[in-house]
Design an enzyme around this catalytic site. Structure first.
Site, PDB file in Angstrom:
ATOM      1  N   ASP A 245       0.820  -1.209   0.000  1.00 28.47           N
ATOM      2  CA  ASP A 245       0.000   0.000   0.000  1.00 28.47           C
ATOM      3  C   ASP A 245       0.857   1.264   0.000  1.00 28.47           C
ATOM      4  O   ASP A 245       1.785   1.397   0.808  1.00 28.47           O
ATOM      5  CB  ASP A 245      -0.912  -0.012   1.235  1.00 28.47           C
ATOM      6  N   GLU A 282       1.594  -0.058  -4.891  1.00 23.49           N
ATOM      7  CA  GLU A 282       0.739   1.083  -5.172  1.00 23.49           C
ATOM      8  C   GLU A 282       1.617   2.316  -5.008  1.00 23.49           C
ATOM      9  O   GLU A 282       2.155   2.554  -3.924  1.00 23.49           O
ATOM     10  CB  GLU A 282      -0.449   1.175  -4.219  1.00 23.49           C
TER      11      GLU A 282
END
Length: 583
Positions: A245, A282
């Site tokens: 993330d 990401e």
């Protein structure tokens, strides 16, 4: 059993509290700040650590928290699990990923309930299920990005044993499992790491407060903590890959970055196990160095999400132009063409949203297409809208079919968000279950203020703490049996089958992708080898100049479509897509 904990903040003593009995631990003479001891224990025994005269705290590396983040840890004997299936040998290059939130994939909201539905995804042609974060967080329902125990599995989802059953089921069906992990911050409630040691630092600041300590004093052990957690998912749960993330939010000024260290460790584990482990980032940086090999000065991650492709596709489909969509919306078909061929729209160009130039070009001759994931919808791009509305809330079935064609036949590795394959109408909204009343109210007010600033009536913004918000977000599988959902599902299945059977659709050569488009007429066509894909986003039929060798074949079409006639024109119905092959 050996118990060990890094607790440099303890002044005089650390006591293991096991099943209500205290056991003093000894300082480790070889590792500064570590305390160790050997005490008999079995699977399920409850334990925690008392630092000096403080309260009993859960183990930072605890594998299970049966009573939530504020409760004691429980011993987990990983060797006790009997695996039924060997992990399949899957390559990301030929993958089709499916992002899944355990808490809303089924009404039950558990890993076992989700596992019972995996056959649907195998039948669709999905190769990897990407699970949103599973680490424990306060309460029962939430997105998972406010987890506070990076080594454990959220107990309401079923805990560690259920994750093993899920992974084993997926492997038995020939699918891999990807887990979304969060290293850039911990949640605002239930984080009990600071009493142990310098897990966080004021050297850097993030949107979530103090940064995870990756480069200040004590950071060697903190890096080892998060690196060990990542490897544990791959080793102990047989997870195939990790989605990392928001790696752009990892504040790390060391010469050897945490991400390089992690990618090297994952590659080494994959070599030891003879498996295909991978890391998907990401990243908001639009930087190809994220996935460039470490030997060439890159971070060595194996793939990254490409939000630029999403933004271009979204603006082309919807006409939205607010916020970060503004630059893409000026000429959406051109933006879409650029992201299909050059990956990043912002590759050193001006970003009006950021007020500066942004990104770096991708070397199309040296960078394979499978370094990037392409998608029309994700949890972020749906859930961070005020009402959590999917594309299906406003687009026609034909435009949804066009989006599917561009994602599933495009050069990037495709990813779907759960329910997208049948055009689910259920929203996916932002929901929380904070047990701290003050935090709950702060989140509620903050969410409403955020969207009120963008013109929304505060009364329209769903209350994240209301259980009904989560319930509205649960998939309704009954939709699958009704049109147009049934037809959309069949279209996705057909496109995925083509991707699996046509080598041109998994060709990693970005330089070989050719695109033509008409901004005003709103059609676009791209070629990959002998395969051509055309979409018409307009409300009127389009005549697309393709040329013709007289041997063109229609492989798949949303609406009845004939190959180009002698004049070389493909007559494409309104809001439709077609896949053709030469010869």
């Amino acid at each position: 059993m050996l118990f060990e904990v890094w607790a440099p903040h303890a002044r005089d003593r650390v006591t293991l509290e096991l099943n209500g009995t205290g056991h003093p631990l000894d300082r480790d003479p070889l590792r500064d700040g570590w305390w160790t001891g050997t005490v008999p224990a079995t699977d399920g025994d409850r334990y925690g650590y008392r630092l000096d005269d403080g309260p009993v705290l859960p183990d930072p590396r605890g594998r299970r928290l049966p009573d939530g983040p504020d409760g004691l840890s429980a011993v987990v004997d990983h060797a006790a699990h009997t695996w039924l299936h060997e992990p399949p040998r899957l390559r990301l290059r030929s993958g089709v990923l499916y992002e899944l939130h355990v808490g809303t994939f089924t009404p039950e909201g558990t890993l076992d309930a989700a596992a019972a539905r995996l056959g649907e995804l195998a039948g669709l042609g999905v190769t990897h299920v990407e699970l949103m974060p599973l680490c424990p967080f306060p309460g029962v329902n939430g997105w998972g990005y406010d987890g506070v125990a990076p080594w454990a599995v959220h107990e309401p989802y079923g805990g560690p044993a259920a994750l093993k059953r899920f992974t084993d089921t997926a492997h038995g069906l020939g699918m891999g499992v990807v887990l979304d992990v969060v290293h850039n911050h911990l949640g605002p409630s239930g984080n009990l790491l600071p009493p142990y040691g310098p897990y966080f630092t004021d050297t850097h600041h993030t949107p979530w407060g103090a940064a995870v300590n990756l480069d200040a004093p004590g950071s060697d052990e903190v890096r080892a903590y998060f690196l060990g957690s990542a490897l544990a998912w791959l080793r102990d749960y047989r997870i195939d890959g990790l989605r990392l993330d928001a790696v752009h939010a990892l504040a790390d000024d060391r010469a050897l970055t945490f991400l390089e260290e992690l990618s090297a460790a994952v590659d080494e584990l994959a070599k030891e196990q003879g498996r295909q482990h991978f890391l998907i980032a990401e990243s908001d940086l639009a930087d190809p160095r994220t996935t460039a090999p470490r030997a060439l000065g890159g971070l060595g991650l194996h793939a990254q999400w490409n939000d630029d492709f999403h933004h271009a596709l979204h603006t082309a489909l919807t006409g939205e132009a607010q916020g970060y969509y503004a630059d893409f919306a000026r000429a959406p078909m051109a933006a879409l063409a650029k992201t299909l061929t050059r990956v990043f729209f912002h590759d050193g160009t001006w970003s009006s949203f950021r007020g500066r130039h942004h990104g770096r070009p991708v070397d199309r001759e040296r960078t394979p297409a499978h370094r990037f994931l392409g998608y029309a919808q994700t949890h972020d791009q749906i859930g961070n809208r005020a009402l959590g509305d999917r594309l299906s809330a406003t687009l026609s079935p034909g435009l949804l079919a066009c989006a599917a064609a561009l994602v599933l036949t495009g050069p990037s590795v495709p990813m779907l968000f759960m329910g997208e394959e049948w055009g689910a109408r259920t929203p996916w909204q932002y929901f929380t279950d904070h047990t701290d009343p003050e935090l709950a109210e702060a989140v509620r007010r903050g969410r409403r203020r955020e969207f009120a600033a963008h013109g929304w009536d505060e009364a329209e913004v769903p209350d994240p703490q209301d259980p009904a918000t989560r319930d509205r977000s649960v998939l309704d599988r009954a939709e699958r049996e009704r049109d147009p959902h049934r037809r959309i599902l069949a279209w996705h299945r057909e496109l995925i089958a083509l991707r699996r059977t046509l080598p041109d659709l998994t060709d990693p050569d970005l330089g070989g992708v050719k695109v033509a488009f008409d901004e005003e007429a709103r059609w676009l066509v791209f070629r990959r080898g002998d395969v051509r894909v055309a979409v018409n986003l307009a409300k009127e039929p389009a005549a697309v100049p393709l040329g013709s060798n007289g041997r063109d074949r229609v492989l798949a079409a949303w609406e009845p479509t004939e190959p180009p006639a002698g004049d070389g024109l493909l007559r494409l119905p309104a809001e439709s897509a077609v896949v053709l092959a030469d010869g």
